[in-house]
Design a protein around this motif. Structure first.
Motif, PDB file in Angstrom:
ATOM      1  N   UNK A   1     -47.037 -20.199   9.008  1.00 29.11           N
ATOM      2  CA  UNK A   1     -46.881 -21.218  10.038  1.00 29.11           C
ATOM      3  C   UNK A   1     -45.659 -22.092   9.738  1.00 29.11           C
ATOM      4  N   UNK A   2     -44.970 -22.510  10.785  1.00 26.68           N
ATOM      5  CA  UNK A   2     -43.858 -23.452  10.677  1.00 26.68           C
ATOM      6  C   UNK A   2     -44.247 -24.707  11.447  1.00 26.68           C
ATOM      7  N   UNK A   3     -44.275 -25.835  10.735  1.00 24.66           N
ATOM      8  CA  UNK A   3     -44.619 -27.131  11.327  1.00 24.66           C
ATOM      9  C   UNK A   3     -43.347 -27.990  11.334  1.00 24.66           C
ATOM     10  N   UNK A   4     -42.651 -28.088  12.462  1.00 23.60           N
ATOM     11  CA  UNK A   4     -41.360 -28.776  12.488  1.00 23.60           C
ATOM     12  C   UNK A   4     -41.486 -30.291  12.591  1.00 23.60           C
ATOM     13  N   UNK A   5     -40.350 -30.956  12.443  1.00 22.82           N
ATOM     14  CA  UNK A   5     -40.315 -32.405  12.502  1.00 22.82           C
ATOM     15  C   UNK A   5     -40.509 -32.977  13.886  1.00 22.82           C
ATOM     16  N   UNK A   6     -40.301 -32.178  14.904  1.00 27.48           N
ATOM     17  CA  UNK A   6     -40.518 -32.568  16.295  1.00 27.48           C
ATOM     18  C   UNK A   6     -41.121 -31.378  17.031  1.00 27.48           C
ATOM     19  N   UNK A   7     -41.966 -31.657  18.003  1.00 27.59           N
ATOM     20  CA  UNK A   7     -42.410 -30.599  18.896  1.00 27.59           C
ATOM     21  C   UNK A   7     -43.469 -29.684  18.324  1.00 27.59           C
ATOM     22  N   UNK A   8     -43.558 -28.510  18.943  1.00 31.19           N
ATOM     23  CA  UNK A   8     -44.666 -27.595  18.689  1.00 31.19           C
ATOM     24  C   UNK A   8     -44.415 -26.701  17.485  1.00 31.19           C
ATOM     25  N   UNK A   9     -45.501 -26.189  16.884  1.00 31.80           N
ATOM     26  CA  UNK A   9     -45.376 -25.274  15.748  1.00 31.80           C
ATOM     27  C   UNK A   9     -44.982 -23.881  16.204  1.00 31.80           C
ATOM     28  N   UNK A  10     -44.653 -23.060  15.223  1.00 29.99           N
ATOM     29  CA  UNK A  10     -44.350 -21.659  15.472  1.00 29.99           C
ATOM     30  C   UNK A  10     -44.732 -20.879  14.215  1.00 29.99           C
ATOM     31  N   UNK A  11     -44.336 -19.620  14.144  1.00 28.33           N
ATOM     32  CA  UNK A  11     -44.503 -18.818  12.938  1.00 28.33           C
ATOM     33  C   UNK A  11     -43.176 -18.175  12.590  1.00 28.33           C
ATOM     34  N   UNK A  12     -43.024 -17.783  11.344  1.00 34.10           N
ATOM     35  CA  UNK A  12     -41.810 -17.061  10.967  1.00 34.10           C
ATOM     36  C   UNK A  12     -41.695 -15.760  11.751  1.00 34.10           C
ATOM     37  N   UNK A  13     -42.821 -15.103  12.006  1.00 33.59           N
ATOM     38  CA  UNK A  13     -42.775 -13.852  12.744  1.00 33.59           C
ATOM     39  C   UNK A  13     -42.268 -14.005  14.164  1.00 33.59           C
TER      40      UNK A  13
END
Length: 216
Positions: free
Chosen positions: A190-202
């Motif tokens: 999981x990628x939890x960024x400093x702004x906005x919605x999360x994503x995944x590396x995949x």
């Protein structure tokens, strides 16, 4: 809206958005010990204090904020930092090359690969140069599932962070993100960024060369 976004075996992860900049504030709590680590005291001390209070439901121990981690020096990520330190007395960590300009004296500065531990869990510091000189992603490796990468403003859904059209800074950032995140962690991370919605590396991996070609 419930701030709880991941209820893992040993740790909970909560997130709130604060300020007109939609800054994410993340809180990890050890279920066993009550130790808490907060990432980016961006703004709105009352909202952050409510987040800490809400997380008391995540542990049978007495919750306590043991550490405040800052991903990078930009003003919108540190507006509540001094007030939170004053209110809680919690120590702070940040990347070595950004620490000197933060609004508090940083308790410990971080280099690439350093471990950041509280009672019950630890994070790995990943130095991602380019958005700022000392930007740090913090990675929690869940023992029973994917890694959780708190990427600050270095990686978002759709691209890397802003490098002000500076080619050298962009190349440094895309290289670091590629080598230190995409080459180091699997797609389900999981990628939890400093702004906005999360994503995944995949979800982002297929676009790396596209980002590199466009230069931002």
């Amino acid at each position: 809206m419930d701030s709880l976004i991941h209820d893992l075996q040993h740790v909970t992860i909560r997130r709130i958005s604060v300020s007109e900049m939609d800054n994410n504030v993340y809180l990890l709590t050890s279920k066993a010990t009550g130790a808490q680590l907060l990432i980016d005291a961006a703004d709105d001390l009352p909202a952050i204090q409510q987040l800490l209070s809400d997380a008391s439901a995540d542990t049978t121990a007495a919750p306590r904020l043991e550490l405040i981690a800052t991903t990078h020096q930009h003003w919108d990520h540190v507006r509540a930092l001094a007030a939170l330190v004053e209110a809680t007395g919690a120590p702070t960590v940040a990347g070595t090359d950004d620490a000197g300009v933060l609004p508090v004296a940083v308790s410990r500065t971080l280099e690439h690969g350093d471990r950041v531990a509280v009672d019950g869990f630890e994070l790995t510091a990943v130095h991602l140069r380019g958005h700022t000189p000392g930007s740090i992603a913090f990675v929690y490796q869940d023992a029973d599932g994917p890694a959780h990468i708190f990427s600050g403003d270095s990686l978002f859904p759709g691209g890397v962070g802003n490098t002000q059209k500076d080619a050298a800074r962009f190349n440094q950032l895309i290289d670091d993100v590629t080598e230190r995140l995409f080459d180091a962690y699997p797609d389900q991370s999981f990628v939890h960024p400093g702004h906005g919605k999360p994503t995944t590396l995949g979800a982002e991996r297929p676009h790396l060369e596209e980002w590199r070609a466009r230069g931002w």
